[in-house]
Design a protein around this motif. Sequence first.
Motif, PDB file in Angstrom:
ATOM      1  N   THR A 239       0.829  -1.213   0.000  1.00 21.38           N
ATOM      2  CA  THR A 239       0.000   0.000   0.000  1.00 21.38           C
ATOM      3  C   THR A 239       0.860   1.259   0.000  1.00 21.38           C
ATOM      4  N   GLY A 276       7.843   3.376  -1.862  1.00 24.10           N
ATOM      5  CA  GLY A 276       9.273   3.582  -1.650  1.00 24.10           C
ATOM      6  C   GLY A 276      10.121   3.585  -2.915  1.00 24.10           C
ATOM      7  N   SER A 309       4.574   7.935  -5.792  1.00 23.16           N
ATOM      8  CA  SER A 309       4.136   9.326  -5.666  1.00 23.16           C
ATOM      9  C   SER A 309       5.232  10.311  -6.070  1.00 23.16           C
TER      10      SER A 309
HETATM   11  O1  LIG Z   1       0.554   2.648  -4.421  1.00 23.68           O
HETATM   12  C1  LIG Z   1       1.331   3.557  -4.300  1.00 23.68           C
HETATM   13  C2  LIG Z   1       2.060   3.917  -3.074  1.00 23.68           C
HETATM   14  O2  LIG Z   1       1.194   4.287  -2.057  1.00 23.68           O
HETATM   15  C3  LIG Z   1       3.019   5.036  -3.352  1.00 23.68           C
HETATM   16  O3  LIG Z   1       4.040   4.966  -2.411  1.00 23.68           O
HETATM   17  P1  LIG Z   1       5.182   6.105  -2.347  1.00 23.68           P
HETATM   18  O4  LIG Z   1       4.511   7.348  -1.842  1.00 23.68           O
HETATM   19  O5  LIG Z   1       6.186   5.551  -1.400  1.00 23.68           O
HETATM   20  O6  LIG Z   1       5.735   6.307  -3.726  1.00 23.68           O
END
Ligand SMILES: O=C[C@H](O)COP(=O)(O)O
Length: 336
Positions: A239, A276, A309
């Motif tokens: 997630t 990540g 993100s």
């Molecule tokens: O499904 C996508 C993730 O929640 C994104 O994770 P992140 O903010 O570590 O890139």
Amino acid sequence: MQEGTLQTTQSTAPTATQLPQVHEQRNDGMPLDLDWVMAVQANTSAIERRAKTLPGRRSVKKDYQAAWLCKAISLIDLTTLSGDDSAGRVRRLCAKARQPVRADILEQLGMTGLTTGAVCVYHDMVETAVDALQGTNIPVAAVSTGFPAGLSPFHLRIAEIGESVNAGAAEIDIVISRRHVLTGNWQALYDEMREMRDACGDAHVKAILATGELGTLRNVARASLVCMMAGADFIKTSTGKEPVNATLPVTLTMIRAIRDYQDRTGIKVGYKPAGGISKAKDALVYLSMIKDELGDRWLQPDLFRFGASSLLGDIERQLEHHVTGAYSASWRHAIG
Ligand SMILES: O=C[C@H](O)COP(=O)(O)O
């Protein structure tokens, strides 16, 4: 180009319009085959050893690297999943999904029509995102079923899927009940996944395993298989909210499960590492691993996505460096 590098079929970046538009047969699933599930093992030390060698095994330079970074962009589910998400942030995110890299950089790369693979948001933001992406082919993905813990009443989790589909989500990222994996209750996991898949209707479903909470790689392998048997279109690592999210050993385990499933059923299931992954160089390692283990067909948005993100910001920064020879500050590549 030296041997062992990621190769593209062209010496410069492929344009988005040149990407093959292929549509795989959807995974309808199959009856739960417990003998197959229980036969699945994972050799953790061998997987970890292999994963350690991956980052140093391949390198791509100059135009090839730029081409692969553009490819990576086309595979991103550009994500915002924060408690303080607002319509304004989601509109900015969608503008970035439409035009992921500054126009002058793309022009110098000879790249047209580049967009991210999708935009991924909470249910409340689906309508805003659908509206902001009108006139594009960029799908909206909604995280669902009591994301991230998946512990709300089951009937509400199923209803949530329907609400997001009605609001215009073309993809639903569900979370599984980790306890079914931890207690070896494969029938319960299968039934839950099946019902969630049915609730999605024509929307494609990504099954988030939350691998950082599953204890062992063998559990990851078995949960991957059960979700595919129950009709998952994609299996997704995390997630982004677990203490440990996407890793290379987990990726090897899951993509080998995808390969086994295809060998036995002829059906291709997609893969989404998430959480990540924020550096361009890490994205290249993932793409090289997918190319090695599953083949080029999986390097298309219908079979591979990064859930990320902030990855796009770093890729844009690397592309700017490729074109101008200078690195800009990372704050100049804000996403949402
Ligand atoms: O499904 C996508 C993730 O929640 C994104 O994770 P992140 O903010 O570590 O890139």
